[in-house]
Design an enzyme around this catalytic site. Structure first.
Site, PDB file in Angstrom:
ATOM      1  N   HIS A  36       0.520  -5.610   2.776  1.00 61.03           N
ATOM      2  CA  HIS A  36       1.284  -4.801   3.722  1.00 61.03           C
ATOM      3  C   HIS A  36       2.750  -5.228   3.753  1.00 61.03           C
ATOM      4  O   HIS A  36       3.138  -6.201   3.101  1.00 61.03           O
ATOM      5  CB  HIS A  36       0.678  -4.939   5.119  1.00 61.03           C
ATOM      6  CG  HIS A  36      -0.781  -4.623   5.177  1.00 61.03           C
ATOM      7  ND1 HIS A  36      -1.276  -3.394   5.546  1.00 61.03           N
ATOM      8  CD2 HIS A  36      -1.871  -5.397   4.899  1.00 61.03           C
ATOM      9  CE1 HIS A  36      -2.599  -3.420   5.510  1.00 61.03           C
ATOM     10  NE2 HIS A  36      -2.982  -4.624   5.119  1.00 61.03           N
TER      11      HIS A  36
ATOM     12  N   HIS B 196       0.829  -1.206   0.000  1.00 58.05           N
ATOM     13  CA  HIS B 196       0.000   0.000   0.000  1.00 58.05           C
ATOM     14  C   HIS B 196       0.865   1.260   0.000  1.00 58.05           C
ATOM     15  O   HIS B 196       2.020   1.255   0.451  1.00 58.05           O
ATOM     16  CB  HIS B 196      -0.936   0.010   1.207  1.00 58.05           C
ATOM     17  CG  HIS B 196      -0.207   0.070   2.523  1.00 58.05           C
ATOM     18  ND1 HIS B 196       0.289   1.241   3.059  1.00 58.05           N
ATOM     19  CD2 HIS B 196       0.123  -0.907   3.401  1.00 58.05           C
ATOM     20  CE1 HIS B 196       0.879   0.991   4.212  1.00 58.05           C
ATOM     21  NE2 HIS B 196       0.801  -0.314   4.446  1.00 58.05           N
TER      22      HIS B 196
END
Length: 438
Positions: free
Chosen positions: A387, A242
């Site tokens: 992540h 992200h």
């Protein structure tokens, strides 16, 4: 005399007993389907029978499943026809969905003085290792759709009926009434007419053991063909971390389960990632962690590439427990010994109340095997948005199969790793690519 006594005392009772046994067997075959435990398990795995189907009883490895009879279906059709007439609803066409809907619809048609019946089957488009999007590839005679009776064999949630009803309305059908032979009590959609209702999943009269076994054999053959095709069809996976959040730039905070959003700079990064991905050709599917920082990044990519976006909880970040929200320097000061051990061996040294990295590895492996390694032949390029820790464990421990610490892997905000799968061989072509960021 002895022969007569033998006939009356032994032969006649034996014949009567045999007749009784045959009668019981016939009744059993009418009311029950006998399946082995192995066939049932495989059939449920292939979604050939409802996972909520429970046996009435068992004998060893043989399970006895209750089945509704054709006699009940015929009686139910007659009652439904009476209810339809009582409401003065005169269908101009009966549309039967699948085998069950077509058979029960035909029985209703007979009781409604042979109303025209049109049979359709369900077709789906693969999205997330299951049939998500129903396709409508048949040509219904529109001139007969002024008043439609839509019939299915059974309704569990009612989702199929809802999808067909919406489709019929979209093509200009008039009044639509829905009908099923067996309505399960968990059904959330409105059904106008039903023949029977109950709490449990039950096999229908048109189902039998041989048809289930035949369907299973066909499904398994298709699965083998699919696996072979998957091996032969190359795939490309773009693994994206992200974009930046305020917490990422504010002293490198631990924000595993914290649902942070992208910063202004992060949104600009997400746009640049999307531009980079959009130049890679058609993207068939996007998987993302459900946490907002990933979801925002994935949605930005989706807007550029116009692809399906699917949230997957296995891609969420590791929960850092008591470290959540703390800056890295704060953790070093407050937990110096544990942090030092975590740096060297995070799998055996992780924060209190935090998620065990071995558990993270298992859910990431589950995602990789269930979703990525099971992609169908028509899905060639996929984006996975996740992540830092989750992504590094995926690269280091799952894909590359290393038993070492994942901390040697680099995965900065808005970085991209490219993973190719050719003939069953997985290769990481590059990782932590950020050359496209300005």
């Amino acid at each position: 005399m002895e022969a007569h006594n033998l006939f009356t005392s032994i032969i006649i009772p034996s014949i009567m007993a045999l007749t009784a046994i045959i009668t019981v067997v016939i009744k059993m075959q009418e009311h029950f389907i006998l399946l082995s435990r192995n066939v049932v398990k495989q059939s449920k795995d292939e979604n050939l029978v409802n996972k909520g189907l429970l046996p009435k009883f068992s004998l060893g490895k043989i399970l006895f499943y209750r089945r509704l009879t054709m006699k009940k279906a015929m009686s139910a059709a007659k009652n439904v026809a009476r209810n339809i007439e009582a409401l003065e609803f005169e269908p101009t066409i009966i549309i039967g969905i699948g085998r069950g809907g077509s058979i029960f619809g035909a029985l209703i048609s007979y009781n409604l003085y042979h109303t025209p019946i049109f049979s359709v089957d369900r077709e789906y488009e693969w999205l997330e290792k299951r049939h998500d999007k129903m396709l409508f590839t048949f040509d219904i005679p529109i001139h007969l759709t002024r008043r439609v009776l839509l019939v299915a064999g059974e309704a569990h949630t009612g989702g199929t009926m809802e999808a067909f009803t919406k489709y019929l309305r979209s093509i200009g059908a008039g009044e639509i009434k829905t009908c099923v032979f067996y309505k399960q009590s968990i059904c959330t959609q409105h059904i106008d007419f039903w023949g029977m209702e109950g709490e449990n999943t039950i096999l229908m009269p048109w189902q039998n053991a041989q048809s289930i076994r035949d369907s299973l054999s066909k499904a398994q053959a298709e699965q083998l063909k699919k696996i072979q095709c998957q091996r032969d069809c190359p795939k490309v996976i773009y693994l994206v971390r992200h974009a930046e959040t305020e917490e990422n730039s504010d002293g490198d905070r631990f924000i595993g389960s914290t649902n942070a959003i992208l910063s202004e700079h992060g949104r600009a990064q997400a746009e640049q990632v999307a531009d980079f991905i959009s130049k890679k050709g058609k993207i068939d599917l996007i998987y993302t962690s459900p946490l907002l920082r990933c979801l925002e990044t994935a949605q930005t990519i989706q807007q550029k590439v116009q692809s399906h976006l699917l949230k997957n909880d296995d891609l969420r970040e590791m929960d850092y427990g008591v470290w959540e929200g703390l800056q890295r320097e704060e953790v070093k000061i407050q937990f110096p010994e544990l942090y030092h051990k975590y740096e060297e061996d995070p799998f055996h040294n992780y924060p209190e109340r935090g998620e065990n990295p071995f558990d993270v590895q298992e859910r990431v492996r589950r995602f990789w095997e269930r979703e990525i390694l099971s992609l169908p032949s028509n899905v060639n390029q996929v984006v996975v948005v996740t992540h830092k820790t989750t992504g590094r464990i995926l690269l280091n421990n799952v894909i590359e199969g290393k038993g070492t610490s994942f901390r040697g892997k680099q995965m900065a905000n808005a970085s991209v790793a490219k993973i190719s799968i050719k003939l069953g061989i997985v290769e990481v072509e590059y990782e932590n690519n950020r050359v496209f960021l300005s």
